[in-house]
Design a protein around this motif. Structure first.
Motif, PDB file in Angstrom:
ATOM      1  N   SER A 212      15.672 -31.257 -24.111  1.00  0.00           N
ATOM      2  CA  SER A 212      14.947 -30.252 -23.055  1.00  0.00           C
ATOM      3  C   SER A 212      14.739 -31.219 -22.279  1.00  0.00           C
ATOM      4  O   SER A 212      14.689 -30.308 -20.698  1.00  0.00           O
ATOM      5  N   VAL A 216      15.517 -29.941 -18.070  1.00  0.00           N
ATOM      6  CA  VAL A 216      14.632 -29.781 -16.833  1.00  0.00           C
ATOM      7  C   VAL A 216      14.789 -30.581 -15.628  1.00  0.00           C
ATOM      8  O   VAL A 216      14.494 -29.945 -15.418  1.00  0.00           O
ATOM      9  N   GLU A 219      17.502 -28.666 -13.626  1.00  0.00           N
ATOM     10  CA  GLU A 219      16.769 -28.297 -12.625  1.00  0.00           C
ATOM     11  C   GLU A 219      16.384 -28.823 -11.698  1.00  0.00           C
ATOM     12  O   GLU A 219      16.372 -28.108 -10.849  1.00  0.00           O
ATOM     13  N   GLN A 229      17.599 -23.152 -10.158  1.00  0.00           N
ATOM     14  CA  GLN A 229      16.494 -22.670 -10.597  1.00  0.00           C
ATOM     15  C   GLN A 229      15.147 -22.382  -9.721  1.00  0.00           C
ATOM     16  O   GLN A 229      14.870 -22.633  -8.788  1.00  0.00           O
ATOM     17  N   CYS A 233      10.800 -20.869 -12.720  1.00  0.00           N
ATOM     18  CA  CYS A 233      11.713 -21.143 -13.479  1.00  0.00           C
ATOM     19  C   CYS A 233      11.207 -22.247 -13.977  1.00  0.00           C
ATOM     20  O   CYS A 233      11.172 -23.019 -15.343  1.00  0.00           O
ATOM     21  N   ILE A 234      10.902 -23.221 -13.125  1.00  0.00           N
ATOM     22  CA  ILE A 234      11.457 -24.695 -13.755  1.00  0.00           C
ATOM     23  C   ILE A 234       9.519 -24.845 -14.429  1.00  0.00           C
ATOM     24  O   ILE A 234       9.734 -25.869 -15.499  1.00  0.00           O
ATOM     25  N   GLU A 237       9.349 -23.381 -17.419  1.00  0.00           N
ATOM     26  CA  GLU A 237      10.406 -24.268 -18.556  1.00  0.00           C
ATOM     27  C   GLU A 237       9.971 -25.914 -18.602  1.00  0.00           C
ATOM     28  O   GLU A 237       9.393 -26.498 -20.161  1.00  0.00           O
ATOM     29  N   ARG A 240       6.611 -25.320 -21.284  1.00  0.00           N
ATOM     30  CA  ARG A 240       7.327 -24.839 -22.330  1.00  0.00           C
ATOM     31  C   ARG A 240       8.010 -26.457 -23.569  1.00  0.00           C
ATOM     32  O   ARG A 240       7.160 -26.761 -24.708  1.00  0.00           O
ATOM     33  N   ILE A 241       8.083 -27.373 -22.687  1.00  0.00           N
ATOM     34  CA  ILE A 241       8.470 -28.949 -23.502  1.00  0.00           C
ATOM     35  C   ILE A 241       7.314 -28.599 -23.385  1.00  0.00           C
ATOM     36  O   ILE A 241       7.158 -30.142 -24.438  1.00  0.00           O
TER      37      ILE A 241
END
Length: 282
Positions: A212, A216, A219, A229, A233-234, A237, A240-241
């Motif tokens: 992931s 990213v 991205e 994106q 959104c980035i 993410e 989340r990572i």
């Protein structure tokens, strides 16, 4: 069984002890007793090769151990290929995978650049084991990403690739049509590789943290040239990572283990990436 694997390194408090233990575990004897036993040794190396990211490959003795390991498995492969042509390709591709990943790690540790990716020599469809496939797609994706990054570096930034000053320089620079065509080709290939690696590794928290993070960065690179994106959104993410890597740090925490410091460092790397990206977009 990565938790069991990491338990093997619970008593290694520093990088030197950790590196020595890794090579002790993956060492392959010369003249194994059968092809099946040799295949088990290869699989053991492939299962542990994820840990070579934390081995001190700037140490000459460690680099010699890498070369010795590759020479041993290449010699064993030649022997068994003489006995049975039916296993020729399976052995070849797995041995090349091990050799090329170690080459990648050695070049990365010395911050060396190289033009041609040996990973492209591997016939990925010949790899049957899931971990071999994850390694293949992840490292091939890393190499495509590196080549795409080299195109973006023609703006001649002076700091690291994902430092905020460098990202601003990329956003301001006017790349040629050919540069963008080649960049798009490479970045889409990298994206495809990471997606395939994620599909195979889904529900594996350790691999999720690695793959992931690699994805990213793609991205972010797309965003810097006005594609891909949204910034929201980035950022989501990246959060989340960070959470995934914090969970890795929590699940695999072992008292006074060298790996503890490495998992903590990987959390900090993603946090730093988010901080740099926020400076660019806010």
């Amino acid at each position: 069984a990565y938790e069991e694997m990491i338990d093997n390194f619970i008593n290694e408090p520093d990088q030197k002890a950790f590196s020595e233990k890794v090579f002790k575990i993956v060492r392959c004897p010369r003249k194994t007793k059968s092809c099946i036993i040799f295949a088990d040794y290869l699989q053991n190396i492939i299962d542990h090769i994820i840990l070579f990211a934390y081995v001190d490959l700037n140490d000459n003795d460690i680099r010699k151990e890498c070369d010795k390991l590759v020479k041993t498995i290449e010699d064993e492969t030649k022997y068994y290929k003489k006995l049975s042509n039916g296993i020729k390709y399976q052995l070849d591709e797995n041995v090349k995978l091990i050799a090329y990943i170690l080459d990648y790690q050695k070049a990365r540790s010395k911050k060396q650049d190289w033009e041609f990716s040996k990973m492209e020599n591997i016939r990925g469809n010949m790899l049957k084991n899931p971990i071999s496939k994850i390694l293949y797609y992840d490292y091939l994706g890393l190499d495509y990403r590196r080549k795409a990054g080299k195109i973006l570096s023609t703006c001649q930034y002076t700091k690291g690739e994902f430092e905020s000053e460098s990202m601003r320089a990329i956003m301001k620079y006017e790349y040629s049509e050919d540069d963008m065509k080649h960049f798009n080709c490479l970045i889409e290939r990298a994206d495809m590789c990471f997606v395939k690696a994620q599909e195979i590794a889904r529900e594996n928290i350790l691999w999720e943290g690695y793959i992931s993070y690699n994805k990213v960065r793609i991205e972010i690179m797309k965003y810097l040239i006005g594609k891909g994106q949204t910034k929201e959104c980035i950022l989501a993410e990246l959060d989340r990572i960070i959470s995934v890597r914090e969970n890795v740090e929590y699940f695999f925490n072992r008292t006074n283990s060298f790996l503890n410091t490495q998992f903590k460092r990987e959390v900090d790397i993603v946090k730093k990436l988010k901080e740099n990206f926020e400076k660019v977009i806010l």
